[in-house]
Enzyme design. Structure first.
Site, PDB file in Angstrom:
ATOM      1  N   GLY A 101       0.809  -1.211   0.000  1.00  0.00           N
ATOM      2  CA  GLY A 101       0.000   0.000   0.000  1.00  0.00           C
ATOM      3  C   GLY A 101       0.844   1.263   0.000  1.00  0.00           C
ATOM      4  O   GLY A 101       1.937   1.294   0.572  1.00  0.00           O
TER       5      GLY A 101
ATOM      6  N   ASP B 198       0.445   0.913   9.009  1.00  0.00           N
ATOM      7  CA  ASP B 198      -0.125   0.099  10.090  1.00  0.00           C
ATOM      8  C   ASP B 198       0.811  -0.023  11.288  1.00  0.00           C
ATOM      9  O   ASP B 198       0.373  -0.425  12.369  1.00  0.00           O
ATOM     10  CB  ASP B 198      -0.472  -1.294   9.575  1.00  0.00           C
ATOM     11  CG  ASP B 198      -1.593  -1.265   8.545  1.00  0.00           C
ATOM     12  OD1 ASP B 198      -2.522  -0.465   8.713  1.00  0.00           O
ATOM     13  OD2 ASP B 198      -1.520  -2.033   7.572  1.00  0.00           O
TER      14      ASP B 198
ATOM     15  N   MET C  49      -8.003   2.741   9.578  1.00  0.00           N
ATOM     16  CA  MET C  49      -7.343   1.532   9.072  1.00  0.00           C
ATOM     17  C   MET C  49      -6.610   0.780  10.186  1.00  0.00           C
ATOM     18  O   MET C  49      -6.109   1.378  11.142  1.00  0.00           O
ATOM     19  CB  MET C  49      -6.365   1.884   7.953  1.00  0.00           C
ATOM     20  CG  MET C  49      -7.059   2.167   6.627  1.00  0.00           C
ATOM     21  SD  MET C  49      -5.864   2.517   5.317  1.00  0.00           S
ATOM     22  CE  MET C  49      -6.946   2.481   3.892  1.00  0.00           C
ATOM     23  N   GLY C  50      -6.528  -0.521  10.005  1.00  0.00           N
ATOM     24  CA  GLY C  50      -5.859  -1.399  10.965  1.00  0.00           C
ATOM     25  C   GLY C  50      -6.559  -2.746  10.990  1.00  0.00           C
ATOM     26  O   GLY C  50      -7.566  -2.893  11.675  1.00  0.00           O
TER      27      GLY C  50
ATOM     28  N   GLU D 171     -10.646  -0.708  11.713  1.00  0.00           N
ATOM     29  CA  GLU D 171     -11.452  -1.436  10.730  1.00  0.00           C
ATOM     30  C   GLU D 171     -11.511  -2.931  11.019  1.00  0.00           C
ATOM     31  O   GLU D 171     -12.451  -3.625  10.621  1.00  0.00           O
ATOM     32  CB  GLU D 171     -10.889  -1.220   9.321  1.00  0.00           C
ATOM     33  CG  GLU D 171      -9.495  -1.791   9.131  1.00  0.00           C
ATOM     34  CD  GLU D 171      -8.943  -1.626   7.724  1.00  0.00           C
ATOM     35  OE1 GLU D 171      -9.725  -1.262   6.833  1.00  0.00           O
ATOM     36  OE2 GLU D 171      -7.737  -1.858   7.535  1.00  0.00           O
TER      37      GLU D 171
ATOM     38  N   GLN E 264      -5.968   8.266   4.669  1.00  0.00           N
ATOM     39  CA  GLN E 264      -4.981   8.094   5.734  1.00  0.00           C
ATOM     40  C   GLN E 264      -3.585   7.827   5.195  1.00  0.00           C
ATOM     41  O   GLN E 264      -2.595   8.125   5.835  1.00  0.00           O
ATOM     42  CB  GLN E 264      -5.391   6.907   6.620  1.00  0.00           C
ATOM     43  CG  GLN E 264      -6.716   7.101   7.301  1.00  0.00           C
ATOM     44  CD  GLN E 264      -7.388   5.772   7.614  1.00  0.00           C
ATOM     45  OE1 GLN E 264      -7.172   5.223   8.670  1.00  0.00           O
ATOM     46  NE2 GLN E 264      -8.195   5.280   6.702  1.00  0.00           N
TER      47      GLN E 264
END
Length: 404
Positions: free
Chosen positions: A10, A142, A186-187, A243, A293
């Site tokens: 990503g 992350d 996110m995560g 998430e 993000q």
């Protein structure tokens, strides 16, 4: 000798800064001639799609603009190399590309899965007595890579998320009626980014009032109790949730996964919004921050960008020093003053593994984090980059496609 560099996984705000670090270190190293960029990660090596970066990055101004440009300028991929014993043709194509272009060192900028590529490729090269060096350079918003204190890209993402949540706090506080705002962050399995919103407390914010991480058990009943408890104290309740948080009944659903077995996730914010709507009845909305993000470079962390460049340079020095199959990583020596050093670790110690948010930094109710977390996060979001602007908008570097 020539070298090659690729980007994978990503996008982030800092992955191009690491590319600049590799490129700058190569420029000041007399024994390095060409610097090739592989298009779309390891796929570019397999398909022999390389570009000469010295033709594409032509000046110090180019390097500075690239350093502050988000996303992966070389393109990315999520390609999983087969096991060495089973992937003969794939590895032969890689070695053929390296030999054709006289590449003696390869640098792969990426996360957990990219370190799998580094480990497998270095294993294969050793099996055929090749002297080509392979070095992994970490990145992920992350912050879930083992061994390293933190990852390039995380600090900027954390700064964006915290600033956005602070603006949501201001927005939600203007009305007289009670409200609940749920922010999905996110995560997938690790809650570092969601937890980082706690840095707002360093500026005397009380919110977010509730923080939910995938490392903790979650239930609808306890969540509703938490919301009602906060409503007794605050008119506008702000909830942040990773998430990857899932209700127990959702674990039975069929999941869709990528090439590395990772689930495609989304929707916990909407699920919790409906729970509040059905059971509490106040004004409620959910906000999914989504891809913003990863690449919101207009508010990136200078610390993050500077360190990302430094670790890219360190990767080149590691290869020149004879190391291979390694990942360069940050070791924190002190919080105050903030001091790090850069070292190397076997990529196999990082590949396909995850570092979770520390349980000791989560409260007993599992709906908030401790002051120790604030001390960990704060140094990573410090400083502002002087962003190049044109017509009132940030300018991004566009890489010329100069295929070799």
């Amino acid at each position: 000798m020539n070298i090659a560099v690729a980007q994978s996984g990503g996008p982030t705000c800092a992955i191009n800064a690491s590319l600049v670090g590799v490129f700058k270190e190569a420029l000041k190293t007399p024994e390095i001639d060409a610097v090739f960029g592989s298009v779309n990660g390891i796929e570019g090596i397999i398909n022999d799609e390389l570009m000469d970066l010295k033709l594409a990055i032509r000046s110090n101004d180019d390097m500075e603009l690239l350093r502050q440009t988000p996303s992966t300028v070389l393109g990315s991929c999520r390609y999983k190399l087969p096991p060495v014993a089973q992937g003969g043709e794939t590895y032969e194509k890689i070695l053929s590309c390296f030999e054709r272009h006289r590449i003696e060192a390869f640098f792969y900028i990426g996360g957990n899965d990219s370190m799998d590529t580094v480990a497998k490729l270095s294993e294969y090269l050793a099996s055929v007595d090749s002297k080509i060096k392979v070095i992994g350079i970490p990145k992920t918003i992350d912050n879930d890579l083992p061994v390293t204190d933190h990852t390039p890209g995380f600090g900027s993402a954390a700064k964006y998320v915290a600033a956005t949540v602070q603006e949501i706090i201001r927005d939600s506080s203007v009305y007289s009626i009670q409200s609940v705002t749920i922010v999905e962050i996110m995560g997938r399995h690790a809650g570092w980014l969601t937890a980082s919103t706690c840095v707002l407390r360093a500026n005397d914010e009380i919110a977010p009032h509730l923080i939910y991480l995938p490392e903790c058990e979650f239930s609808a009943e306890k969540f509703l109790e938490d919301v009602r408890s906060m409503q007794a104290k605050y008119k506008a309740v702000i909830v942040v949730v990773s998430e990857g948080v899932r209700l127990p009944e959702e674990s039975k659903k069929q999941v869709v996964v990528d090439n590395f077995g990772h689930e495609y996730l989304s929707g916990i914010g909407k699920t919790l919004e409906q729970l509040v709507k059905d059971n509490v009845g106040c004004k409620v909305r959910s906000i999914e921050l989504n891809v913003m993000q990863r690449c919101s470079s207009h508010i990136c962390s200078k610390t993050d960008i500077d360190e990302a460049e430094q670790i890219g340079s360190a990767g080149v020095r590691a290869a020149l020093g004879g190391e291979t199959g390694k990942m360069v990583y940050y070791k924190r020596l002190s919080d105050i003053p903030y001091v790090i050093t850069i070292d190397t670790v076997e990529a196999s110690q990082v590949a396909n593994k995850e570092k979770f948010f520390p349980r000791q930094w989560i409260n007993d109710r599992q709906n908030d984090v401790s002051p120790e977390a604030v001390r960990y996060f704060l140094p990573l979001i410090q400083g502002e980059v002087k962003i190049a602007m044109k017509n009132g908008m940030p300018v991004h570097f566009k890489l010329l496609d100069v295929r070799s």
